[in-house]
Design a protein around this motif. Structure first.
Motif, mmCIF file in Angstrom:
data_model
loop_
_atom_site.group_PDB
_atom_site.id
_atom_site.type_symbol
_atom_site.label_atom_id
_atom_site.label_comp_id
_atom_site.label_asym_id
_atom_site.label_seq_id
_atom_site.Cartn_x
_atom_site.Cartn_y
_atom_site.Cartn_z
ATOM 1 N N GLN A 1 0.521 -1.372 0.010
ATOM 2 C CA GLN A 1 -0.068 -0.027 -0.043
ATOM 3 C C GLN A 1 0.917 1.366 0.070
ATOM 4 O O GLN A 1 0.606 2.293 -0.501
ATOM 5 N N GLU A 2 1.836 1.405 0.781
ATOM 6 C CA GLU A 2 2.641 2.367 0.833
ATOM 7 C C GLU A 2 3.578 2.789 -0.011
ATOM 8 O O GLU A 2 4.813 1.939 -0.056
ATOM 9 N N PRO A 3 3.714 3.663 -1.094
ATOM 10 C CA PRO A 3 4.535 3.716 -2.179
ATOM 11 C C PRO A 3 5.949 4.387 -1.427
ATOM 12 O O PRO A 3 5.950 4.897 -0.456
ATOM 13 N N SER A 4 7.095 4.126 -2.005
ATOM 14 C CA SER A 4 8.308 4.011 -1.321
ATOM 15 C C SER A 4 9.260 4.510 -2.673
ATOM 16 O O SER A 4 9.180 4.175 -3.613
ATOM 17 N N VAL A 5 10.436 4.844 -2.098
ATOM 18 C CA VAL A 5 11.802 5.104 -2.891
ATOM 19 C C VAL A 5 12.632 4.027 -2.344
ATOM 20 O O VAL A 5 12.938 3.782 -1.307
ATOM 21 N N ILE A 6 13.270 3.111 -3.450
ATOM 22 C CA ILE A 6 14.296 2.126 -2.976
ATOM 23 C C ILE A 6 15.572 2.612 -3.459
ATOM 24 O O ILE A 6 15.698 2.778 -4.502
ATOM 25 N N ILE A 7 16.440 2.466 -2.604
ATOM 26 C CA ILE A 7 18.013 2.757 -2.909
ATOM 27 C C ILE A 7 18.725 1.654 -2.647
ATOM 28 O O ILE A 7 18.728 0.954 -1.494
ATOM 29 N N ALA A 8 19.289 0.946 -3.602
ATOM 30 C CA ALA A 8 19.988 -0.328 -3.770
ATOM 31 C C ALA A 8 20.899 -0.650 -4.637
ATOM 32 O O ALA A 8 20.813 0.124 -5.710
ATOM 33 N N ALA A 9 21.606 -1.589 -4.671
ATOM 34 C CA ALA A 9 22.539 -2.156 -5.755
ATOM 35 C C ALA A 9 22.069 -3.268 -6.210
ATOM 36 O O ALA A 9 22.385 -3.881 -7.397
ATOM 37 N N GLU A 10 21.521 -4.327 -5.348
ATOM 38 C CA GLU A 10 20.998 -5.596 -5.699
ATOM 39 C C GLU A 10 20.022 -5.681 -6.623
ATOM 40 O O GLU A 10 18.710 -5.006 -6.475
ATOM 41 N N LYS A 11 20.268 -6.460 -7.483
ATOM 42 C CA LYS A 11 19.016 -6.679 -8.653
ATOM 43 C C LYS A 11 17.551 -7.185 -8.091
ATOM 44 O O LYS A 11 16.534 -6.958 -8.598
ATOM 45 N N ALA B 1 16.250 11.680 -0.958
ATOM 46 C CA ALA B 1 15.133 10.920 -1.286
ATOM 47 C C ALA B 1 13.985 11.309 0.135
ATOM 48 O O ALA B 1 12.632 11.352 -0.326
ATOM 49 N N ALA B 2 14.566 11.408 0.937
ATOM 50 C CA ALA B 2 13.622 11.538 2.185
ATOM 51 C C ALA B 2 12.843 12.857 2.165
ATOM 52 O O ALA B 2 11.940 13.189 2.895
ATOM 53 N N GLU B 3 13.430 13.985 1.294
ATOM 54 C CA GLU B 3 12.924 15.279 1.125
ATOM 55 C C GLU B 3 11.780 15.463 0.286
ATOM 56 O O GLU B 3 10.862 16.216 0.151
ATOM 57 N N ARG B 4 11.424 14.040 -0.448
ATOM 58 C CA ARG B 4 10.569 14.167 -1.658
ATOM 59 C C ARG B 4 9.494 13.092 -1.436
ATOM 60 O O ARG B 4 8.605 12.843 -2.305
ATOM 61 N N THR B 5 9.646 12.305 -0.274
ATOM 62 C CA THR B 5 8.743 10.993 -0.286
ATOM 63 C C THR B 5 8.543 10.665 1.289
ATOM 64 O O THR B 5 9.340 11.172 2.002
ATOM 65 N N GLY C 1 14.373 -5.070 -8.906
ATOM 66 C CA GLY C 1 13.247 -5.768 -9.516
ATOM 67 C C GLY C 1 12.066 -5.427 -8.738
ATOM 68 O O GLY C 1 10.740 -5.063 -9.225
ATOM 69 N N LEU C 2 12.168 -5.507 -7.507
ATOM 70 C CA LEU C 2 11.069 -5.293 -6.534
ATOM 71 C C LEU C 2 10.297 -3.935 -6.626
ATOM 72 O O LEU C 2 9.281 -3.771 -6.864
ATOM 73 N N ASP D 1 6.373 -0.433 -8.970
ATOM 74 C CA ASP D 1 6.137 0.837 -9.864
ATOM 75 C C ASP D 1 6.541 1.755 -8.647
ATOM 76 O O ASP D 1 6.050 2.875 -8.705
ATOM 77 N N TRP D 2 7.684 1.557 -7.902
ATOM 78 C CA TRP D 2 8.360 2.476 -7.111
ATOM 79 C C TRP D 2 9.562 3.055 -7.747
ATOM 80 O O TRP D 2 9.961 2.524 -8.457
ATOM 81 N N GLU D 3 9.808 4.320 -7.153
ATOM 82 C CA GLU D 3 11.179 4.829 -7.850
ATOM 83 C C GLU D 3 12.252 4.136 -7.086
ATOM 84 O O GLU D 3 12.555 3.692 -5.937
#
Length: 325
Positions: free
Chosen positions: A187-197, A234-238, A201-202, A207-209
């Motif tokens: 339910q809760e849209p998020s921004v994901i910061i990661a290096a792992e595929k 990212a925390a400033e915009r989500t 992919g998640l 459909d998250w940034e």
């Protein structure tokens, strides 16, 4: 104000002590949570439970990673997920390690497409072979003790293909399979910061940034100062930022205890102080443990650390995620 959810992959092990990491130890501790819930302690399933998904579909990791790698995912294709392992004197895998050189089969009669995910991890696509998914039986390398046969069972062509992906001291072990299926929406849209595929992919499937950078890697050489900067931006915009850090897990798989400890100290001294000084809420947890003595994932309760509990007590979504609330 945003909520930063920091997932330190494979953080714990039998010798892990919060007191060894001052910044972590300064955070409020909630009741630990076992995200494996009695199943295999695997990154994707545990992460989905951290994010609040109670029913995790089986065998979706290859599909999620295919999306993360930017590959086309067709409904009738079968995907296999494998990793290279070093093989000990008893013929058993003792750590994740890719050989310096190996040869992939190019026999046109074997219609298996290999795709390199990096760090010794591979996906293999079999076009229009969806029906094979239920037939195949795969080994499970993330356990201790004898494994028996390291090859897939149920199809001779597939077994023969992977029997040749070996060197005298290494073998590529296929440990998951999957066919295309929808991922339940969170339910809760998020921004994901990661290096792992798998995390990228998640994000794509939900459909998250997603935020990536060449200096952010899935190993202990990742730039934690840059990670803090990108997280705070990212925390400033989500409303929620999900940050996944993989180096401790990678060092654990390589049975590098000193490297794992050093990386966790870097998280504690380079990343956490910057996040804790920000006005944003912070929760830190781990998906599962990873024991550098064996190179294996560990199930069991994982720490849940917060920069303050007041923001969580009134949030029903997080009450469902963390059993202590």
């Amino acid at each position: 104000m945003s909520h930063i959810l920091l997932i330190v992959d494979g953080m714990t092990d039998p010798d892990f002590r919060l007191a060894d990491y001052p910044a972590m130890d300064s955070m409020q501790q909630l009741a630990p949570v076992d995200y494996s819930e009695g199943g295999r302690p695997e990154t994707l399933a545990c992460t989905l439970r951290i994010l609040g998904l109670r029913q995790v579909p089986p065998h979706i990791r290859p599909i999620v990673e295919a999306y993360g790698a930017g590959l086309e995912v067709a409904p009738d294709d079968l995907w296999l997920r494998g990793s290279w392992y070093h093989i000990d004197e008893q013929g058993q895998p003792d750590r994740q390690e890719s050989p310096e050189t190996f040869t992939l089969r190019t026999d046109a009669t074997v219609e298996i497409e290999p795709h390199d995910l990096g760090q010794g991890h591979w996906l293999f696509r079999l076009r229009e072979e969806r029906y094979l998914c239920e037939r195949l039986t795969l080994p499970t390398p993330f356990v201790t003790g004898k494994m028996g046969d390291l090859l897939p069972e149920g199809d001779e062509t597939i077994r023969d293909y992977f029997s040749q992906l070996a060197t005298p001291r290494h073998r590529l072990i296929v440990w998951d399979k999957g066919v295309s299926r929808p991922l339940p929406q969170l339910q809760e849209p998020s921004v994901i910061i990661a290096a792992e595929k798998v995390l990228l992919g998640l994000g794509k499937m939900l459909d998250w940034e997603t935020v990536i950078h060449p200096a952010l890697t899935g190993d202990t050489d990742t730039d934690l100062g840059l990670l803090a900067q990108l997280t705070l931006e990212a925390a400033e915009r989500t409303d929620r930022v999900i940050v996944h850090v993989n180096g401790a897990d990678q060092a654990g798989h390589q049975r590098d205890e000193a490297g794992k400890r050093a990386f966790l100290r870097r998280i504690d001294s380079e990343l956490l102080p910057l996040l804790l000084r920000s006005p944003h809420r912070l929760t830190l947890t781990s998906d599962h443990g990873c024991d550098p003595a064996t190179g294996c994932h560990l199930a069991g309760p994982q720490p849940v650390l917060c920069s303050g509990m007041t923001h969580l007590r009134g949030n029903e979504g997080y009450r469902k995620q963390f059993s202590s609330l």
